[in-house]
Design a protein around this motif. Sequence first.
Motif, mmCIF file in Angstrom:
data_model
loop_
_atom_site.group_PDB
_atom_site.id
_atom_site.type_symbol
_atom_site.label_atom_id
_atom_site.label_comp_id
_atom_site.label_asym_id
_atom_site.label_seq_id
_atom_site.Cartn_x
_atom_site.Cartn_y
_atom_site.Cartn_z
ATOM 1 N N LEU A 198 0.895 -1.391 -0.158
ATOM 2 C CA LEU A 198 -0.217 0.000 0.203
ATOM 3 C C LEU A 198 0.494 1.662 0.169
ATOM 4 O O LEU A 198 0.447 2.405 -0.428
ATOM 5 N N LYS A 199 2.355 0.899 0.722
ATOM 6 C CA LYS A 199 3.015 2.355 0.468
ATOM 7 C C LYS A 199 3.386 2.266 -0.655
ATOM 8 O O LYS A 199 3.503 3.699 -1.136
ATOM 9 N N ALA A 200 3.861 1.463 -1.431
ATOM 10 C CA ALA A 200 4.295 1.940 -2.291
ATOM 11 C C ALA A 200 3.808 1.770 -4.414
ATOM 12 O O ALA A 200 4.623 2.433 -4.483
ATOM 13 N N HIS A 201 2.466 1.481 -3.561
ATOM 14 C CA HIS A 201 1.390 2.109 -4.700
ATOM 15 C C HIS A 201 0.069 2.850 -4.260
ATOM 16 O O HIS A 201 -0.911 2.265 -4.173
ATOM 17 N N PRO A 202 0.542 4.083 -4.151
ATOM 18 C CA PRO A 202 -0.162 5.573 -3.435
ATOM 19 C C PRO A 202 -1.276 5.295 -4.073
ATOM 20 O O PRO A 202 -2.268 6.038 -4.103
#
Length: 598
Positions: free
Chosen positions: A433-437
């Motif tokens: 989730l952090k790498a694919h905002p």
Amino acid sequence: MVSETSLSSSKRSPATPKFCNSFTTRIFADVAGDITIVVDGESFLLHKFPLVTLSGKIRKMVAEAKGSNVSNLELLNFPGGHQTFELAMKFCYGMNFEITTFNVARLLCAAEYLEMTEEYREQNLISRAEIYLNEIVFQSLQKSVEVLSTCEMLPPDIVDEIEISNGCVEAIAMNACKEQLVSGLSKLDCDGESRELKEDCVAWWVEDLSVLSIDYFQRVICAMGRMGVRSDSIIASLMHYAQSSLKGIGKCQFWNPSRTNSSPTSVEKDQKIIVETLVSLMPTDKSSSIPLTFLFGMLKMAIMLGAIIPCRLELERRIALRLEMVSLDDLLIPSLQSGDSLFDVDTVHRLLVNFLQRVEEEETEDYGYESDGFCSSGHGSLLKVGQLIDAYLAEIAPDPYLSLQKFIALIEILPDYARVIDDGFYRAVDIYLKAHPALTEQECKKLCKLIDCQKLSQEASNHAAQNDRLPLQMVVQVLYFEQLRLKNAMSGSLGDGLLSQRISSGVPSAAMSPRDNYASLRRENRELKLEISRMRVRLSELEKEQMFMKQGMIDKAGNGRTFLTSLSKGIGRIAIFSGQGGGKRQKSAAELRSNTTQ
């Protein structure tokens, strides 16, 4: 009288033929040469009599020639070239030369070409070469390998016709069997020695086979398998051949994204054939154990070189048989498809499919109640693979090119009972989730609903409750189950209630078939084992809290009120495993508090 005289070809007239190397003379000083034979562009001025006496081919050519052509002959496609012809002519003239492992195959092929058989003279060149093969070469593994390697430069049709390659292959396999018996005795003497000495005692000849071409190597390994050579020796031969023929195996030195669309070079084509052949030669018996690092190295090479699909599937099948023993680094296979994820997720997905099929087949074969103990071997392997895949998911999650579909496919393929707790899984999802905002709200919900909030530890639950990247619905679920967990811990009814519920639900129905009953019982047994594993994790957390309480007791020994208060809280938490006695301990703790306040 036989003699050799060096002549300078530069001083000869243009009509005089040129000669080759040291054998460039007219053999008889008193008799002029009466026949010129051309081999590979090199001319030899010789005499008919010694040649037609020993060579049936030259005799026929001289008899068939007419007119002036009788003194000029040309031998086309002569095996071994003009150097080998020179040795054959020395034999015709009775000149001494040494037969060695490097020229015996060429001499035998040349003798067959020239038809130098016993029909024309006893102990002719064919029989002399065969005697050397049978008495010298075939008695030694190393010499047989040397002769077989020289056959690669000769015409295959002649080599196969005289069966010199078959003789060398059989001799190598037979001598390997003999060495196997000797090494068995030597290994007993090496028991007290170093590991390196033991390896030398097992198969010193492994390195010798690496000089062979892949075709001859394949024939040798097949012959060894037929004659009963041990699988570990064959595996060692395959590994050494791969390391010497495939430079950079296991190190991904051949991977270059800029060359993925270019046509393969001749070297890469040869290496592709080597990979496919080595995989086909791997032992199939279950007792053989091929190192996983070698299997993964071969799999990476097969992917990079574009090996055929059956080759890659066979490697994946072998790896899946021991997937629980795989390390995380082994699974990080680079992807060669441009625009795709950085790692080959599809290959890992197929490995998981094969592994789960294997587990299912093992459980199906074992038709009956599982053995005693909290965890069977199949379930234990599944738990290890679950931890491995969670670590793999966390490793590939930062990849910006990894699609949500592939990420979810890796998550969903494992059953729920493959994870005791979902902390590693939650960590991988949080990293993704952090790498694919740019993920939409629906995509976030689709991903996060795969997490079982009841299987999160207290630390993970605390982190999730404050995580802004999670959907609000999941945060509410985490808070709800955390409150429920605390409530059950205080009431002491969690363990007994869940266990009694599982046991009561595991009673087979009379309307079910025996096989369905067994499947239901096996499923319930898994759930019980999983519940016990979760309780063990919870117990471990409570034991840590107890250690903190003991440390607090030591640090605050002078403050009786604080000590008794913390002690009562700890006893209340431990009451989850106390049954009916938990209430008495809570009551005694309350009496202690009241006495202290008075």
